[in-house]
Design a protein around this motif. Structure first.
Motif, PDB file in Angstrom:
ATOM      1  N   SER A  10      33.551  41.098  29.309  1.00 38.12           N
ATOM      2  CA  SER A  10      34.289  42.300  28.960  1.00 38.12           C
ATOM      3  C   SER A  10      34.577  43.079  30.224  1.00 38.12           C
ATOM      4  N   LEU A  11      35.741  43.673  30.258  1.00 36.20           N
ATOM      5  CA  LEU A  11      36.097  44.530  31.370  1.00 36.20           C
ATOM      6  C   LEU A  11      35.884  45.977  30.969  1.00 36.20           C
ATOM      7  N   THR A  12      35.494  46.771  31.934  1.00 39.22           N
ATOM      8  CA  THR A  12      35.391  48.205  31.669  1.00 39.22           C
ATOM      9  C   THR A  12      36.805  48.768  31.589  1.00 39.22           C
ATOM     10  N   PRO A  13      36.983  49.916  30.967  1.00 42.83           N
ATOM     11  CA  PRO A  13      38.316  50.538  30.942  1.00 42.83           C
ATOM     12  C   PRO A  13      38.877  50.762  32.350  1.00 42.83           C
ATOM     13  N   GLN A  14      38.012  51.080  33.294  1.00 45.44           N
ATOM     14  CA  GLN A  14      38.465  51.292  34.675  1.00 45.44           C
ATOM     15  C   GLN A  14      38.973  49.987  35.294  1.00 45.44           C
ATOM     16  N   ASN A  16      40.137  47.405  33.648  1.00 42.27           N
ATOM     17  CA  ASN A  16      41.363  47.069  32.930  1.00 42.27           C
ATOM     18  C   ASN A  16      42.542  47.875  33.474  1.00 42.27           C
ATOM     19  N   GLN A  17      42.317  49.156  33.708  1.00 45.05           N
ATOM     20  CA  GLN A  17      43.369  50.015  34.257  1.00 45.05           C
ATOM     21  C   GLN A  17      43.742  49.580  35.674  1.00 45.05           C
ATOM     22  N   ALA A  18      42.746  49.161  36.448  1.00 46.31           N
ATOM     23  CA  ALA A  18      43.014  48.689  37.812  1.00 46.31           C
ATOM     24  C   ALA A  18      43.888  47.441  37.785  1.00 46.31           C
ATOM     25  N   ILE A  19      43.626  46.532  36.842  1.00 48.82           N
ATOM     26  CA  ILE A  19      44.448  45.323  36.700  1.00 48.82           C
ATOM     27  C   ILE A  19      45.890  45.714  36.388  1.00 48.82           C
ATOM     28  N   ALA A  20      46.053  46.628  35.438  1.00 46.53           N
ATOM     29  CA  ALA A  20      47.398  47.053  35.041  1.00 46.53           C
ATOM     30  C   ALA A  20      48.126  47.733  36.212  1.00 46.53           C
ATOM     31  N   ASN A  21      47.436  48.597  36.923  1.00 48.49           N
ATOM     32  CA  ASN A  21      48.064  49.295  38.055  1.00 48.49           C
ATOM     33  C   ASN A  21      48.450  48.340  39.172  1.00 48.49           C
ATOM     34  N   GLN A  22      47.560  47.393  39.483  1.00 54.15           N
ATOM     35  CA  GLN A  22      47.862  46.408  40.528  1.00 54.15           C
ATOM     36  C   GLN A  22      49.067  45.563  40.130  1.00 54.15           C
ATOM     37  N   ALA A  23      49.142  45.204  38.860  1.00 57.86           N
ATOM     38  CA  ALA A  23      50.275  44.399  38.387  1.00 57.86           C
ATOM     39  C   ALA A  23      51.578  45.184  38.504  1.00 57.86           C
ATOM     40  N   ARG A  38      54.151  36.734  34.654  1.00 58.74           N
ATOM     41  CA  ARG A  38      52.699  36.890  34.670  1.00 58.74           C
ATOM     42  C   ARG A  38      52.323  38.350  34.938  1.00 58.74           C
ATOM     43  N   LEU A  39      52.978  38.960  35.902  1.00 56.61           N
ATOM     44  CA  LEU A  39      52.691  40.362  36.237  1.00 56.61           C
ATOM     45  C   LEU A  39      53.093  41.302  35.108  1.00 56.61           C
ATOM     46  N   GLY A  45      47.297  45.259  31.061  1.00 57.52           N
ATOM     47  CA  GLY A  45      45.870  45.059  31.261  1.00 57.52           C
ATOM     48  C   GLY A  45      45.467  43.635  30.943  1.00 57.52           C
ATOM     49  N   ALA A  46      44.171  43.442  30.843  1.00 62.58           N
ATOM     50  CA  ALA A  46      43.646  42.099  30.609  1.00 62.58           C
ATOM     51  C   ALA A  46      44.113  41.521  29.282  1.00 62.58           C
ATOM     52  N   ALA A  47      44.487  42.371  28.349  1.00 63.55           N
ATOM     53  CA  ALA A  47      44.942  41.899  27.032  1.00 63.55           C
ATOM     54  C   ALA A  47      46.429  41.566  27.021  1.00 63.55           C
ATOM     55  N   GLY A  48      47.093  41.686  28.158  1.00 62.48           N
ATOM     56  CA  GLY A  48      48.534  41.446  28.211  1.00 62.48           C
ATOM     57  C   GLY A  48      48.931  40.047  27.798  1.00 62.48           C
ATOM     58  N   ILE A  49      48.203  39.062  28.261  1.00 60.55           N
ATOM     59  CA  ILE A  49      48.533  37.681  27.899  1.00 60.55           C
ATOM     60  C   ILE A  49      48.224  37.449  26.420  1.00 60.55           C
TER      61      ILE A  49
END
Length: 181
Positions: A10-14, A16-23, A38-39, A45-49
């Motif tokens: 599981s990812l923390t909300p932080q 997950n948000q970091a993944i979304a922001n980086q993308a 992919r981006l 976030g991690a649930a995007g795929i």
């Protein structure tokens, strides 16, 4: 597939948000259409795929568990990925590994899965090493019996299932369409 199961975290909300922001940041400069797809997924976030998985089922208009070139293009447009016709064709051709002129769900998601970070690869290797009791590079049923303790399974504790039944039910998680992997 066992390795993928072993690395699920599981990812923390932080995180997950970091993944979304980086993308979102990377999407601004990405030029490869497949990488842009992919981006685009990862901006959710991690649930995007996972969300794109739901879209895949919607894209599959004739419910044959595969999508055509036009179904892919229409679905990706509705997902928010705006590309030129040639770029949709490029994505389709990159994903259609078997040349069938349709994309199976497996072809679609294997290509979209982002590379695992180093810390997750290390975690997978540690989990594998723990499960591979014989050290032969293969996880067998015998190896799993040495690491999976069914005595805490709720149905064993309440007397509903035997130890063997709990173990057999656990093993079913590794079956694909009734076939043992």
């Amino acid at each position: 597939d066992l390795l993928i199961i072993a690395c699920v975290m599981s990812l923390t909300p932080q995180e997950n948000q970091a993944i979304a922001n980086q993308a979102r940041t990377s999407l601004k400069t990405a030029t490869d259409p497949l990488e842009r797809l992919r981006l685009q997924c990862m901006t959710h976030g991690a649930a995007g795929i996972k969300g794109l998985g739901r879209r895949f089922r919607l894209m599959d208009e004739n419910n044959d568990s595969s999508i055509s070139r036009s179904e892919l293009e229409d679905g990706l447009k509705s997902f928010g990925l705006k590309l030129e016709k040639e770029e949709y064709d490029y994505i389709f051709n990159q994903l259609d590994k078997d040349g069938s002129q349709s994309l199976s769900m497996n072809e679609f998601f294997v290509a979209l899965r982002p590379p695992l970070p180093t810390f997750r690869i290390d975690l997978i290797k540690k989990a594998f090493a723990k499960m591979d009791k014989t050290g032969d590079g293969v996880i067998t049923v015998h190896d799993l019996k040495g690491v999976y303790d069914v005595r805490k399974h709720s149905k064993f504790v309440n007397g509903q299932w035997s130890e063997e039944r709990c173990f057999q039910e656990f093993l079913k998680a590794f079956e694909v369409n009734g076939e043992v992997d």
